[in-house]
Write a protein that holds these residues in place. Structure first.
Motif, short mmCIF file in Angstrom:
data_model
loop_
_atom_site.label_atom_id
_atom_site.label_comp_id
_atom_site.label_asym_id
_atom_site.label_seq_id
_atom_site.Cartn_x
_atom_site.Cartn_y
_atom_site.Cartn_z
N ASN A 40 11.78 -23.63 18.27
CA ASN A 40 12.58 -22.46 17.92
C ASN A 40 12.93 -22.45 16.44
O ASN A 40 12.82 -21.42 15.76
CB ASN A 40 13.85 -22.46 18.79
CG ASN A 40 14.90 -21.48 18.31
OD1 ASN A 40 15.84 -21.85 17.61
ND2 ASN A 40 14.76 -20.22 18.71
N ALA A 41 13.33 -23.61 15.91
CA ALA A 41 13.72 -23.69 14.50
C ALA A 41 12.53 -23.45 13.58
O ALA A 41 12.63 -22.73 12.58
CB ALA A 41 14.36 -25.04 14.22
N PHE A 99 19.12 -19.10 16.19
CA PHE A 99 18.70 -20.49 16.21
C PHE A 99 19.45 -21.21 17.33
O PHE A 99 20.68 -21.13 17.41
CB PHE A 99 19.02 -21.17 14.88
CG PHE A 99 18.18 -20.70 13.73
CD1 PHE A 99 17.13 -21.48 13.25
CD2 PHE A 99 18.43 -19.47 13.12
CE1 PHE A 99 16.35 -21.04 12.19
CE2 PHE A 99 17.66 -19.03 12.07
CZ PHE A 99 16.61 -19.82 11.59
N ASP A 100 18.70 -21.88 18.19
CA ASP A 100 19.35 -22.63 19.27
C ASP A 100 20.25 -23.71 18.69
O ASP A 100 19.94 -24.33 17.66
CB ASP A 100 18.30 -23.28 20.18
CG ASP A 100 17.51 -22.27 20.97
OD1 ASP A 100 18.08 -21.22 21.30
OD2 ASP A 100 16.33 -22.52 21.25
N ILE A 131 9.74 -21.78 14.21
CA ILE A 131 9.29 -20.39 14.26
C ILE A 131 10.23 -19.51 13.44
O ILE A 131 9.79 -18.64 12.68
CB ILE A 131 9.23 -19.91 15.73
CG1 ILE A 131 8.08 -20.61 16.46
CG2 ILE A 131 9.06 -18.39 15.80
CD1 ILE A 131 8.03 -20.32 17.94
N ASN A 132 11.53 -19.75 13.59
CA ASN A 132 12.49 -18.90 12.91
C ASN A 132 12.50 -19.08 11.40
O ASN A 132 12.57 -18.11 10.65
CB ASN A 132 13.91 -19.18 13.45
CG ASN A 132 14.18 -18.46 14.75
OD1 ASN A 132 13.45 -17.56 15.15
ND2 ASN A 132 15.24 -18.86 15.42
N LYS A 135 16.46 -26.94 18.65
CA LYS A 135 15.21 -27.08 19.40
C LYS A 135 14.09 -26.85 18.40
O LYS A 135 14.02 -25.79 17.77
CB LYS A 135 15.16 -26.10 20.56
CG LYS A 135 16.19 -26.42 21.63
CD LYS A 135 16.11 -25.46 22.80
CE LYS A 135 17.18 -25.81 23.84
NZ LYS A 135 17.21 -24.84 24.97
N ARG A 171 24.61 -20.43 20.02
CA ARG A 171 23.52 -20.31 19.06
C ARG A 171 24.08 -19.96 17.68
O ARG A 171 25.24 -19.61 17.53
CB ARG A 171 22.53 -19.23 19.50
CG ARG A 171 21.70 -19.61 20.72
CD ARG A 171 20.75 -18.50 21.12
NE ARG A 171 21.46 -17.32 21.62
CZ ARG A 171 20.87 -16.15 21.89
NH1 ARG A 171 19.58 -15.99 21.69
NH2 ARG A 171 21.59 -15.14 22.36
N LYS A 206 18.02 -13.80 12.90
CA LYS A 206 17.40 -14.51 14.02
C LYS A 206 18.40 -15.46 14.66
O LYS A 206 19.37 -15.88 14.03
CB LYS A 206 16.17 -15.28 13.53
CG LYS A 206 15.06 -14.39 12.98
CD LYS A 206 13.89 -15.21 12.43
CE LYS A 206 12.81 -14.30 11.86
NZ LYS A 206 11.68 -15.08 11.27
#
Length: 495
Positions: A107-108, A99-100, A110-111, A104, A91, A97
């Motif tokens: 996920n991106a 990030f995958d 939201i972050n 993804k 990651r 935060k």
């Protein structure tokens, strides 16, 4: 009938390239005897495995996967059942935060938030409409594929942390070599579709159960068993030549007990080099022409050190490694060695964490004491919220000079001059990452050495362009099931 005496092949360096050259010669010929000289106390170069109080650790993470059949074959010939299959998880840590990686979408979003995500997309479309017409440097190459906004977030500061220079000073051909055909559109498509046909983003890989050094320790043993020689603490300090033919080397042998080093004169019929080109050129006697020396002096390298921390509790994160894009810490990448192999740790109730720092030999990081580096790494681990500094119960520091060849504005022209001169030598070849000043992965370093060995046996193969004519770095192709796995260093981090 008298048996033909084997001809001596002198191999400079006992890393993946040097040991592969020796192994390949012994595999293909009973006439040639390779003699390997390694300056360090361990074989493997940057792919060695170090130990401290029973804990084993890499000098950076080294995954084993390739599309090169002969490399795949050698790995399994040497290690056999000592390979394990490791699930890949990595990651990016940025702005507090995770990030995958690979991306993804949910996920991106939201972050980074919907507002900034919109700006990233608008920037991407802007640069698709009006791209740089000529991509001369890393910054222009990335912006054309990702847009300026994403470049600012995920490329600019991290690339400067890794390489120590502005992305504008790094040549575009480095990006093209390491992350070929990557783009924001492709990354988003993979995230939406669930596809992952990016070769280097494979979900699992092979790994020696005791670390990558196990591969090279075993290779050195095989070389010795088959009649070759491998000498440690043996630094090649001079390469003697008569015109266009190399005749011998001078080797400085160091001793653990503190005795004065001894210089040995070693003659050979053929020579294979894997030491850094800048050092090699200055080792020749008589020296090469002035323009070759001037070219060698233009080659630059990025140095590296790792602070391994043992924690008093199991893993603070499950990843194999995490890229640290956070600008307010110096650490660039963090390894979790149990995630590579449980056998890297003697005590499963502890954690072994590698804090990786990219630096130069003349900067403050490199010259810090081990105690100060332990304090820095412990403090940054706590700052990132991964563990408390008080959880650290042991530490070790390994410094690796010339870990990565730098692709700056001067390197290509300089390398062309050096390549032309070395190719004029009748019985001398150079291979490997630093021997070619090319940011190869381990398998391409090995393949260049295989080519050098085969050239000694009469073939005419181009050692310099191994990872050009057989490249796969980050190509977007779906390998057939009968293909060997492809791979390269993920993202823009150094391996």
């Amino acid at each position: 009938m008298n048996k033909v005496d084997p001809s001596k092949v002198v191999v400079i360096g006992g890393g993946p390239a040097g040991l592969t050259a020796a192994y390949e010669l012994l595999k293909r010929s009973d006439r040639h005897k390779p003699v390997v000289f390694e300056a360090g106390r361990l074989v493997g170069g940057i792919s060695r495995t170090e130990t401290n109080n029973g804990y084993r650790f890499d000098i950076g993470g080294h995954r084993f996967f390739t599309k090169v059949p002969e490399v795949e074959s050698m790995w399994h010939e040497v290690l056999g059942d000592d390979f394990i299959t490791v699930p890949r998880l990595s990651r990016i840590y940025y702005r507090g935060k995770f990030f995958d990686y690979p991306l993804k979408l949910i996920n991106a979003l939201i972050n980074i938030g919907p507002y900034e995500s919109t700006r990233i997309l608008l920037s991407y479309f802007k640069w698709q409409v009006r791209p740089y017409r000529k991509e001369e440097n890393f910054e222009e190459w990335v912006i054309n594929r990702f847009g300026g906004r994403l470049y600012m977030h995920f490329f600019r500061s991290y690339t400067k942390k890794v390489w120590g220079i502005s992305p504008r000073e790094i040549r575009a051909d480095w990006a093209a070599q390491r992350i070929k055909n990557l783009s924001l559109f492709k990354a988003v498509w993979n995230a939406l579709s669930g596809a992952n046909d990016t070769a280097s983003l494979i979900e699992e890989f092979k790994y020696p159960r005791l670390g990558p050094g196990m591969m090279w320790e075993r290779t050195a043993d095989i070389v010795r068993q088959k009649g070759g020689e491998v000498h440690l603490r043996s630094e090649v300090v001079r390469v003697n030549r008569a015109g266009s033919r190399v005749t011998s080397i001078e080797v400085k042998h160091w001793f653990e007990d503190g005795r004065e080093p001894v210089i040995e004169h070693v003659e050979g019929e053929h020579f294979v080099n894997s030491m850094a080109l800048r050092d090699l050129i200055h080792a020749f006697d008589p020296p090469p022409p002035p323009e070759v020396i001037a070219a060698a002096d233009k080659l630059k390298y990025r140095d590296f050190l790792i602070v391994t921390l043992v924690l008093d509790h199991p893993d603070p994160f499950k990843d194999n490694w995490i890229y640290i894009h956070e600008p307010d810490v110096k650490v660039g990448r963090i390894q979790n060695f149990r995630a590579w192999s449980r056998e890297m740790l003697p005590d499963q109730d502890t954690a072994s964490i590698g804090m990786e720092y990219f630096c130069q030999q003349d900067d403050g990081l490199w010259s810090m004491s081990d105690a100060d580096l332990r304090e820095l790494a412990s403090r940054e681990l706590e700052h990132l919220g991964l563990a408390r500094a008080s959880d650290v119960i042991d530490a070790a520091v390994i410094r690796q000079p010339k870990a990565y060849p730098v692709y700056d504005s001067e390197y290509r022209a300089a390398l062309d001059v050096i390549e032309e001169w070395i190719d004029s030598l009748e019985n001398f070849q150079t291979a490997g990452r630093n021997g070619l000043h090319r940011y190869n992965n381990q398998d391409h370093s090995m393949l260049s050495a295989m080519y050098a060995a085969r050239n000694i046996l009469g073939e005419k193969l181009d050692v310099w362009n191994v990872n050009v004519e057989r490249s796969y770095h980050e190509e977007f192709e779906v390998p057939r099931k009968d293909d060997a796995e492809a791979g390269a260093t993920p993202s823009l981090a150094a391996e």
